[in-house]
Motif scaffolding. Structure first.
Motif, PDB file in Angstrom:
ATOM      1  N   ARG A  25      15.763  -5.806   7.096  1.00  9.58           N
ATOM      2  CA  ARG A  25      14.602  -4.926   7.027  1.00  9.58           C
ATOM      3  C   ARG A  25      14.287  -4.300   8.396  1.00  9.58           C
ATOM      4  O   ARG A  25      13.988  -3.107   8.493  1.00  9.58           O
ATOM      5  N   ASP A  26      14.342  -5.114   9.438  1.00  9.27           N
ATOM      6  CA  ASP A  26      13.961  -4.586  10.750  1.00  9.27           C
ATOM      7  C   ASP A  26      15.023  -3.667  11.346  1.00  9.27           C
ATOM      8  O   ASP A  26      14.820  -3.071  12.396  1.00  9.27           O
ATOM      9  N   MET A  27      16.184  -3.561  10.654  1.00  3.43           N
ATOM     10  CA  MET A  27      17.253  -2.695  11.152  1.00  3.43           C
ATOM     11  C   MET A  27      17.409  -1.435  10.301  1.00  3.43           C
ATOM     12  O   MET A  27      18.305  -0.646  10.531  1.00  3.43           O
ATOM     13  N   THR A  28      16.551  -1.265   9.330  1.00  2.00           N
ATOM     14  CA  THR A  28      16.689  -0.125   8.432  1.00  2.00           C
ATOM     15  C   THR A  28      15.646   0.932   8.740  1.00  2.00           C
ATOM     16  O   THR A  28      14.577   0.639   9.273  1.00  2.00           O
ATOM     17  N   SER A  29      15.976   2.146   8.387  1.00  2.00           N
ATOM     18  CA  SER A  29      15.032   3.243   8.608  1.00  2.00           C
ATOM     19  C   SER A  29      14.091   3.404   7.424  1.00  2.00           C
ATOM     20  O   SER A  29      13.152   4.196   7.471  1.00  2.00           O
ATOM     21  N   LYS A  30      14.373   2.661   6.331  1.00  2.00           N
ATOM     22  CA  LYS A  30      13.526   2.773   5.151  1.00  2.00           C
ATOM     23  C   LYS A  30      12.151   2.189   5.438  1.00  2.00           C
ATOM     24  O   LYS A  30      12.028   1.090   5.966  1.00  2.00           O
ATOM     25  N   SER A  31      11.127   2.924   5.081  1.00  2.00           N
ATOM     26  CA  SER A  31       9.779   2.394   5.166  1.00  2.00           C
ATOM     27  C   SER A  31       9.374   1.910   3.777  1.00  2.00           C
ATOM     28  O   SER A  31      10.043   2.194   2.792  1.00  2.00           O
ATOM     29  N   THR A  32       8.279   1.164   3.711  1.00  2.00           N
ATOM     30  CA  THR A  32       7.783   0.759   2.402  1.00  2.00           C
ATOM     31  C   THR A  32       7.482   2.012   1.597  1.00  2.00           C
ATOM     32  O   THR A  32       6.736   2.881   2.045  1.00  2.00           O
ATOM     33  N   HIS A  33       8.059   2.111   0.425  1.00  2.00           N
ATOM     34  CA  HIS A  33       7.981   3.343  -0.358  1.00  2.00           C
ATOM     35  C   HIS A  33       6.547   3.669  -0.757  1.00  2.00           C
ATOM     36  O   HIS A  33       6.142   4.834  -0.750  1.00  2.00           O
ATOM     37  N   ILE A  34       5.781   2.655  -1.109  1.00  2.00           N
ATOM     38  CA  ILE A  34       4.397   2.879  -1.526  1.00  2.00           C
ATOM     39  C   ILE A  34       3.483   1.935  -0.765  1.00  2.00           C
ATOM     40  O   ILE A  34       3.720   0.734  -0.705  1.00  2.00           O
ATOM     41  N   GLN A  35       2.440   2.527  -0.182  1.00  2.00           N
ATOM     42  CA  GLN A  35       1.362   1.742   0.406  1.00  2.00           C
ATOM     43  C   GLN A  35       0.044   2.299  -0.110  1.00  2.00           C
ATOM     44  O   GLN A  35      -0.007   3.380  -0.710  1.00  2.00           O
ATOM     45  N   TYR A  36      -1.014   1.557   0.096  1.00  2.57           N
ATOM     46  CA  TYR A  36      -2.299   1.930  -0.468  1.00  2.57           C
ATOM     47  C   TYR A  36      -3.299   2.259   0.634  1.00  2.57           C
ATOM     48  O   TYR A  36      -3.289   1.654   1.715  1.00  2.57           O
ATOM     49  N   ASP A  37      -4.153   3.242   0.327  1.00  2.00           N
ATOM     50  CA  ASP A  37      -5.196   3.623   1.280  1.00  2.00           C
ATOM     51  C   ASP A  37      -6.144   2.449   1.510  1.00  2.00           C
ATOM     52  O   ASP A  37      -6.486   1.722   0.567  1.00  2.00           O
ATOM     53  N   LYS A  38      -6.589   2.315   2.726  1.00  2.00           N
ATOM     54  CA  LYS A  38      -7.410   1.157   3.078  1.00  2.00           C
ATOM     55  C   LYS A  38      -8.823   1.245   2.523  1.00  2.00           C
ATOM     56  O   LYS A  38      -9.521   0.231   2.443  1.00  2.00           O
ATOM     57  N   ASN A  39      -9.261   2.462   2.167  1.00  3.05           N
ATOM     58  CA  ASN A  39     -10.640   2.608   1.715  1.00  3.05           C
ATOM     59  C   ASN A  39     -10.790   3.428   0.436  1.00  3.05           C
ATOM     60  O   ASN A  39     -11.920   3.693   0.017  1.00  3.05           O
ATOM     61  N   ARG A  40      -9.692   3.869  -0.184  1.00  4.12           N
ATOM     62  CA  ARG A  40      -9.782   4.722  -1.378  1.00  4.12           C
ATOM     63  C   ARG A  40      -9.513   3.888  -2.634  1.00  4.12           C
ATOM     64  O   ARG A  40      -8.388   3.449  -2.871  1.00  4.12           O
ATOM     65  N   TYR A  41     -10.517   3.682  -3.414  1.00  5.29           N
ATOM     66  CA  TYR A  41     -10.381   2.900  -4.638  1.00  5.29           C
ATOM     67  C   TYR A  41     -11.389   3.416  -5.650  1.00  5.29           C
ATOM     68  O   TYR A  41     -12.303   4.184  -5.325  1.00  5.29           O
ATOM     69  N   ALA A  42     -11.220   3.006  -6.923  1.00  7.76           N
ATOM     70  CA  ALA A  42     -12.126   3.422  -8.001  1.00  7.76           C
ATOM     71  C   ALA A  42     -12.409   2.200  -8.869  1.00  7.76           C
ATOM     72  O   ALA A  42     -11.520   1.725  -9.584  1.00  7.76           O
ATOM     73  N   ASP A  43     -13.628   1.678  -8.790  1.00  6.12           N
ATOM     74  CA  ASP A  43     -13.973   0.512  -9.602  1.00  6.12           C
ATOM     75  C   ASP A  43     -15.249   0.714 -10.412  1.00  6.12           C
ATOM     76  O   ASP A  43     -15.800  -0.241 -10.960  1.00  6.12           O
ATOM     77  N   GLU A  44     -15.712   1.964 -10.515  1.00  7.95           N
ATOM     78  CA  GLU A  44     -16.890   2.226 -11.331  1.00  7.95           C
ATOM     79  C   GLU A  44     -16.553   1.991 -12.801  1.00  7.95           C
ATOM     80  O   GLU A  44     -15.546   2.503 -13.315  1.00  7.95           O
ATOM     81  N   ASP A  45     -17.382   1.207 -13.494  1.00  8.88           N
ATOM     82  CA  ASP A  45     -17.188   0.849 -14.910  1.00  8.88           C
ATOM     83  C   ASP A  45     -15.925   0.022 -15.132  1.00  8.88           C
ATOM     84  O   ASP A  45     -15.475  -0.132 -16.279  1.00  8.88           O
ATOM     85  N   ALA A  46     -15.316  -0.469 -14.059  1.00  9.76           N
ATOM     86  CA  ALA A  46     -14.144  -1.321 -14.206  1.00  9.76           C
ATOM     87  C   ALA A  46     -14.573  -2.756 -14.501  1.00  9.76           C
ATOM     88  O   ALA A  46     -15.756  -3.099 -14.457  1.00  9.76           O
ATOM     89  N   ASP A  47     -13.582  -3.620 -14.815  1.00  8.40           N
ATOM     90  CA  ASP A  47     -13.881  -4.997 -15.194  1.00  8.40           C
ATOM     91  C   ASP A  47     -14.348  -5.844 -14.012  1.00  8.40           C
ATOM     92  O   ASP A  47     -15.014  -6.859 -14.208  1.00  8.40           O
ATOM     93  N   PHE A  48     -13.974  -5.463 -12.807  1.00  9.28           N
ATOM     94  CA  PHE A  48     -14.443  -6.194 -11.630  1.00  9.28           C
ATOM     95  C   PHE A  48     -14.489  -5.242 -10.445  1.00  9.28           C
ATOM     96  O   PHE A  48     -13.823  -4.206 -10.425  1.00  9.28           O
ATOM     97  N   GLU A  49     -15.318  -5.600  -9.469  1.00 12.08           N
ATOM     98  CA  GLU A  49     -15.465  -4.780  -8.275  1.00 12.08           C
ATOM     99  C   GLU A  49     -14.405  -5.153  -7.253  1.00 12.08           C
ATOM    100  O   GLU A  49     -14.072  -6.328  -7.076  1.00 12.08           O
ATOM    101  N   VAL A  50     -13.909  -4.140  -6.569  1.00 11.10           N
ATOM    102  CA  VAL A  50     -12.891  -4.369  -5.544  1.00 11.10           C
ATOM    103  C   VAL A  50     -13.552  -4.956  -4.303  1.00 11.10           C
ATOM    104  O   VAL A  50     -14.578  -4.459  -3.821  1.00 11.10           O
ATOM    105  N   ASP A  51     -12.952  -6.019  -3.796  1.00  9.25           N
ATOM    106  CA  ASP A  51     -13.430  -6.627  -2.553  1.00  9.25           C
ATOM    107  C   ASP A  51     -12.879  -5.790  -1.393  1.00  9.25           C
ATOM    108  O   ASP A  51     -11.722  -5.912  -1.028  1.00  9.25           O
ATOM    109  N   HIS A  52     -13.710  -4.912  -0.814  1.00 11.85           N
ATOM    110  CA  HIS A  52     -13.219  -3.943   0.161  1.00 11.85           C
ATOM    111  C   HIS A  52     -13.609  -4.275   1.591  1.00 11.85           C
ATOM    112  O   HIS A  52     -13.408  -3.470   2.495  1.00 11.85           O
ATOM    113  N   LEU A  53     -14.174  -5.448   1.789  1.00  8.11           N
ATOM    114  CA  LEU A  53     -14.542  -5.813   3.153  1.00  8.11           C
ATOM    115  C   LEU A  53     -13.890  -7.150   3.509  1.00  8.11           C
ATOM    116  O   LEU A  53     -14.510  -8.206   3.393  1.00  8.11           O
TER     117      LEU A  53
END
Length: 747
Positions: free
Chosen positions: A113-141
């Protein structure tokens, strides 16, 4: 009515059926593919522990590999191959996320991994989420002030091949502490693993980095299955939100090694997530026997209104899930004496993730237990029987409302099974036909009628449709067998269907649809009365225990008079309005064609009775007083009928003398039996006519022996001083169970 999933599979009736499968009728792989509809979606050489088959997936074992089939929905398998082996993602096309991954560590990414140029294909925004009317609230802190989730690989990068690294389904929002160090530690300890994200019905979502309008569902928890030497070594469950793993990890120098054991599932729950594979003939029999045991535990929990703490853990979990009760950590996890585990579980928000875990295990386990019904004939019959029993239990208020949702979730496979069975009716033997008729008979029970009014779920057609289908199956059954050999299972089915006919006919505006089924039932009057006369245990009452399906044994008690009246009036009630009153025994005897054979049977039965009554009582299986008296009255009745139909008394002098010797002893035995009726709660229709029975017993023997005899009543013997023990020694027939069964079955 409680569901009886008894271990009668090994009985003589069940064993024969266990070794039959649809493969005897059609080409096996072709049949699997035909059922699957979409055909093969993947061929793998995985061991069975690596196969995960959620949703409509099924696996079929061939001599060289496992074929994975998609039997419905938009699920699929995406394979990544390398040197004859493969990794796999099982995905849900409807929700655009993975059901799970099956990974072997024998496949390795050649570039570190440390010798490849490939980055993680998918990562998630640190503050962008949608939990309105969802089954549980996202723990964002979290402790860094960011959302807890990383782009976790289901197929780990180091085991990737064929671009699994760039496959979107391979990425799941994982709690950073689970993704590393916990998962990293778990992977190092096993040769293969299965990872299953669990999602709530309405999960919150997190934004995919650099893709403004793209969001991924956040799982509520993740199951991790460690596999070593081709067997499951351990199963873990890690909640994926609002969990302070770091707080627990700070207590230990080797964080993962010490934390991981806290989240191990109880090994009793492992069978719930084990896959449903179709192994084919031979080995499939043993496999399905294990599935029955699992299914018994789950359905027992479904039917219980309460579950003691000491209950077997699968039953207890099933009960809590289906009754909406709170699931506690001790219901799922291996409990350790370490106080840190207790403190952590008591202070963390585990209720919702454990609820989703319990629902997954019970629902997935039940589906897996029933999944191979499309192949094995006996499993399909068990599946149908279990579903009908659960519906009846619900209709009778013995199963909670929430459990009905689980039964209704079986609608598609249930209808598919019945369709396939109906297509192959001509290929079924008499036992299988009777078992299927029993399923339809239960579905036609009037207590289920209100379910059809809901117009949803698994029960939609109503009793009329299932009644007609039951009659159609029984027509074929009757064409394949002699009713002189049918048993209580057949008679019970006919009796129940006649009750349904009366229910459907009353107030119905579609009576013409019932004319042919009613005529068929009416045609069975003489044969069923004849067989009832052979099977009954005498003039006092009937007790019978019989198998109605592979997985079900039924017991019944009734009076002879009631049963005779039922079978003498099969069909529409008004069919009897113009009939002349006919002596019951004359009606029965009209169906006997071979009087000489009947005579020989009588001689043989008296000989057996002589032998049995000579034996002293013992602690072995014993006939009850009612059975002995019934046997005696049965023989006397046969003797009278034989003489009335032309045989001379001289043909039966020895037998008549033997029966005459039993007069006093039999009446004393009746006295003892009558005194115990209430205590034993004998369930007979109507009161016992003691004077009538005594009158019959006092005239035992040849008809000519009664000349000049005075009428005797029961009260004449009430004050008798003879100890009952003496009577028991003189007449209480001790007989081995097998001897009794063989004799009465052949009679």
């Amino acid at each position: 009515m409680a569901l009886q999933l008894v271990n009668s599979i090994s009985s003589s009736m069940g064993t024969e059926l266990l070794h039959r499968s649809v493969s005897q009728y059609v080409d096996y792989p072709h049949f699997v593919q035909q059922i699957a509809g979409t055909g093969v979606v993947g061929c793998v050489n995985w061991n069975s522990a690596r196969v995960v088959t959620p949703g409509a997936m099924r696996g079929y074992v061939t001599p060289t590999h496992i074929e994975l089939f998609n039997c419905g929905g938009h699920a699929g398998v995406q394979l990544f191959r390398s040197n004859g082996d493969s990794q796999g993602l099982i995905y849900d096309g409807d929700h655009n996320h993975a059901f799970g991954a099956s990974v072997t560590t024998s496949i390795r990414e050649s570039t570190p991994r440390d010798m490849t140029s490939k980055s993680t294909h998918i990562q998630y925004d640190k503050n962008r989420y949608a939990d309105e009317d969802a089954d549980f609230e996202v723990d964002h802190l979290n402790y860094r002030g960011y959302i807890n989730y990383q782009g976790g690989h289901l197929i780990d990068y180091k085991f990737g091949t064929e671009y699994s690294h760039t496959t979107e389904h391979n990425y799941v929002p994982m709690h950073f502490f689970y993704n590393s160090p916990i998962k990293e530690y778990l992977v190092k300890q096993c040769e293969a693993y299965v990872e299953i994200p669990l999602y709530s019905p309405n999960p919150p979502k997190i934004g995919v980095k650099s893709h403004k309008d793209t969001y991924h569902d956040i799982p509520v928890g993740i199951i991790f299955i460690q596999i070593n030497e081709n067997v499951i070594q351990a199963v873990y469950y890690f909640p994926n939100n609002n969990m302070c793993y770091k707080e627990l990890g700070d207590r230990y120098p080797k964080k993962a090694e010490n934390i991981v054991p806290f989240f191990q599932l109880n090994p009793q729950l492992y069978p719930l997530i084990f896959p449903a594979l179709i192994f084919g003939q031979g080995s499939q029999v043993g496999w399905e026997r294990e599935r029955y045991r699992l299914m018994e535990h789950i359905t027992d929990g479904m039917l219980r209104l309460d579950a003691p703490d000491a209950e077997q853990i699968v039953r207890k979990l099933s009960h809590k899930v289906l009754n909406g009760e709170t699931i506690h950590p001790q219901d799922c996890f291996v409990c350790h004496p370490d106080p840190d585990q207790q403190h952590f579980f008591n202070t963390q928000p585990l209720e919702f993730p454990l609820q989703i875990l319990g629902e997954f295990l019970v629902n997935y386990g039940l589906r897996n237990a029933l999944k191979s019904e499309v192949i094995s004939l006996n499993t399909r019959l068990v599946f149908c029987s279990v579903i009908t029993d659960l519906l009846l239990a619900y209709a009778l208020g013995q199963m909670p409302q929430k459990a009905l949702a689980y039964v209704n979730s079986m609608k598609q496979p249930f209808n598919q099974v019945l369709t396939e069975m109906n297509r192959g009716l001509d290929t079924l033997d008499r036992t299988e036909l009777l078992y299927l008729a029993n399923v339809y008979q239960k579905m036609a029970d009037p207590v289920l009628d209100h379910l059809s009014l809901l117009n949803e779920g698994i029960y939609q057609d109503g009793p009329r449709t299932y009644f007609v289908q039951a009659i159609a199956v029984l027509r074929i059954f009757v064409s394949k067998t002699s009713l002189s050999n049918c048993d209580w299972a057949f008679l019970n089915c006919i009796e129940a269907l006649n009750e349904t006919l009366n229910y459907l006919y009353t107030g119905s505006i579609f009576q013409e649809e019932l004319v042919e089924p009613a005529a068929f039932l009416k045609s069975l009057r003489y044969p069923t009365l004849s067989r009832l006369h052979q099977l009954q245990q005498g003039g006092i009452g009937i007790y019978a225990k019989f198998q109605t399906n592979i997985n079900q044994v039924m017991s019944m008690r009734s009076s002879v008079g009631y049963e005779h009246s039922v079978f003498a009036s099969l069909g529409f009630p008004e069919d009897d309005s113009d009939d002349e009153e006919v002596d019951e025994m004359e009606l029965v005897f009209k169906s006997f064609n071979n009087l000489e054979e009947r005579k020989e049977n009588f001689h043989e039965n008296i000989a057996l009775m002589r032998s049995v009554f000579r034996r002293p009582p013992s602690s072995s299986f014993q006939l009850g007083e009612d059975q002995i008296l019934g046997w005696i009255l049965h023989m006397q009745r046969d003797l009278r009928i034989l003489i009335e139909n032309g045989f001379d008394e001289s043909c039966f002098e020895e037998e008549g003398a033997f029966l005459k010797e039993l007069r006093l002893d039999a009446i004393l035995l009746l006295k003892n039996f009558a005194g115990k009726v209430d205590r034993h709660e004998m369930n007979y229709e109507g009161a016992i006519d003691l004077d009538g029975v005594v009158g019959s017993l006092s005239r035992l023997g040849l008809p000519s022996d009664d000349e000049g005899e005075e009428e005797i009543s029961f009260s004449d013997y009430v004050v008798s001083e003879e100890p009952i023990e003496m009577t028991l020694h003189r007449i209480y027939g001790v007989v081995l169970n097998r001897l009794a069964e063989e004799q009465w079955d052949s009679y």
